[in-house]
Motif scaffolding. Structure first.
Motif, mmCIF file in Angstrom:
data_model
loop_
_atom_site.group_PDB
_atom_site.id
_atom_site.type_symbol
_atom_site.label_atom_id
_atom_site.label_comp_id
_atom_site.label_asym_id
_atom_site.label_seq_id
_atom_site.Cartn_x
_atom_site.Cartn_y
_atom_site.Cartn_z
ATOM 1 N N LEU A 188 4.282 1.009 1.610
ATOM 2 C CA LEU A 188 3.118 0.212 0.759
ATOM 3 C C LEU A 188 3.449 0.770 -0.717
ATOM 4 O O LEU A 188 3.143 -0.073 -1.663
ATOM 5 N N GLY B 221 4.612 3.585 6.789
ATOM 6 C CA GLY B 221 3.854 2.479 6.456
ATOM 7 C C GLY B 221 3.286 2.958 4.929
ATOM 8 O O GLY B 221 3.110 2.188 4.025
ATOM 9 N N MET C 126 -5.520 0.742 -1.205
ATOM 10 C CA MET C 126 -4.323 0.379 -0.403
ATOM 11 C C MET C 126 -3.847 1.460 0.359
ATOM 12 O O MET C 126 -3.405 1.533 1.491
ATOM 13 N N ALA D 185 -2.944 3.142 4.859
ATOM 14 C CA ALA D 185 -2.046 3.384 5.750
ATOM 15 C C ALA D 185 -2.117 4.510 6.701
ATOM 16 O O ALA D 185 -3.011 5.284 6.377
ATOM 17 N N SER E 41 6.475 -1.036 -2.193
ATOM 18 C CA SER E 41 6.030 -2.536 -2.513
ATOM 19 C C SER E 41 5.188 -2.707 -3.615
ATOM 20 O O SER E 41 5.144 -3.487 -4.474
ATOM 21 N N ALA E 42 4.056 -1.839 -3.814
ATOM 22 C CA ALA E 42 3.292 -1.643 -4.948
ATOM 23 C C ALA E 42 3.893 -1.460 -6.324
ATOM 24 O O ALA E 42 3.807 -2.217 -7.185
#
Length: 371
Positions: free
Chosen positions: A84, A80, A71, A75, A87-88
């Protein structure tokens, strides 16, 4: 072995403190063994043990680390990247608990910062806020939710629905802070250089299946049986995983439950709590937050639970209480310890205390209007 074990135990201040509290109360205010069993919250501890075993297995398999690295590779900007990772961290905290998601992702953040211009301490503080927000949504996201879920006997999805307004408000604030605080600019990363740990699919499948079965057993009131059955395949196939489980963390929660369960039933404490008018939503909300700031949100839950007529209202309050001072949530302390940066505590407080002051009234409004 003995000196290192003693040294590690000496660093577990919560375990020592609440263990001494439980021992002193057992001597000065004797109670029958059945009361100690009740205070110990055995089903909750069994559920926590089962989840910790599953989580350690998932961590050892390398599955989450590789997924996170893949993931991150996608980015393109620091903002970003920040969104990421936040959120993860929040999503993982819903299923792997808040402290374990930090154990998985803060080391990844450290590795990324070593090969990029990612600001480490900012990112770790944002992850600490993110796990407090993300774990709010799930009955298994943190120990206080696990305790309240076992206490209320709500179905899994009903608990999630009740916590959704609080979670949505918290996470929106964390996301906005991430966008405002992370610097502009691009980042270039190579995920293969971050974590070369191979995936053990056998261990990953075993651990994921064990977690699913553990959640089902807990939802049907069989946490102790579920944890007992869980030990068998891990003893046969993954003994090294059991050795790496954080047994001292489990002992800490046992000491907290036992010490504060007894403390909460002392006559003077009962009279003080009875005078708080916890049937009033705002009083319950404020009491949960303030108590969490003083003794951490898990002990605050144990202390207030039997006096709170609205257990889900208490759940909202103590989850909000995880923000603010570092002791509000063990996850804050874990994040700081993993980061290992000088003046980390001061930097956390500069962000987390103002965050609590903004978050608390907004979450209260969301809970009362949408809950």
């Amino acid at each position: 072995m003995a000196p290192s074990w003693i040294k590690r135990l000496a660093n577990e201040r919560l375990l020592i403190g609440f263990g001494l509290l439980a021992a002193v109360l057992a001597v000065t205010d004797p109670h029958p063994w059945v009361d100690h069993q009740r205070w110990l919250q055995v089903p909750t501890l069994a559920g926590l043990l089962g989840l910790m075993i599953c989580i350690q297995g998932i961590r050892d398999s390398g599955l989450v680390q590789h997924a996170a690295a893949a993931m991150v590779e996608r980015a393109h900007s620091l903002r970003g990247m920040g969104l990421l990772l936040v959120s993860a961290t929040a999503v993982l905290s819903m299923v792997l608990t808040n402290d374990v998601s930090l154990f998985l992702l803060v080391p990844l953040t450290l590795a990324i910062s070593r090969i990029s211009n990612l600001p480490l301490m900012r990112m770790v503080i944002l992850q600490a806020l993110a796990v407090n927000a993300g774990s709010t949504l799930s009955p298994i996201g943190n120990p206080q939710n696990l305790l309240l879920w076992q206490y209320t006997h709500l179905p899994f999805l009903e608990f999630v629905r009740a916590m959704l307004p609080a979670f949505a408000t918290m996470f929106a604030l964390v996301a906005m802070l991430t966008l405002a605080w992370m610097p502009r600019g691009r980042v270039v990363l190579h995920a293969a250089d971050i974590d070369g740990h191979p995936i053990s699919w056998t261990q990953a499948v075993l651990s994921l299946a064990a977690m699913a079965s553990m959640v089902l057993m807990m939802e049907h009131g069989h946490a102790l049986l579920g944890a007992s059955l869980l030990l068998v395949p891990f003893l046969l196939l993954e003994r090294s995983t059991l050795a790496r489980v954080d047994w001292l963390l489990l002992a800490t929660f046992a000491a907290i439950f036992l010490g504060l369960g007894h403390f909460a039933e002392l006559g003077m404490v009962q009279r003080a709590l009875d005078g708080l008018a916890l049937e009033r939503p705002l009083v319950l909300y404020a009491s949960g937050i303030v108590t969490s700031q003083l003794i951490s949100n898990v002990p605050a839950t144990v202390l207030l639970l039997r006096h709170a007529p609205d257990a889900m209202g208490l759940a909202v309050a103590v989850n909000v209480g995880g923000f603010g001072v570092a002791i509000g949530s063990l996850a804050n302390l874990i994040a700081l310890r993993l980061a290992g940066q000088p003046h980390g505590l001061r930097q956390l407080h500069r962000v987390s205390i103002p965050f609590l002051l903004v978050c608390a009234p907004l979450v209260y409004l969301a809970w009362r209007w949408l809950g």
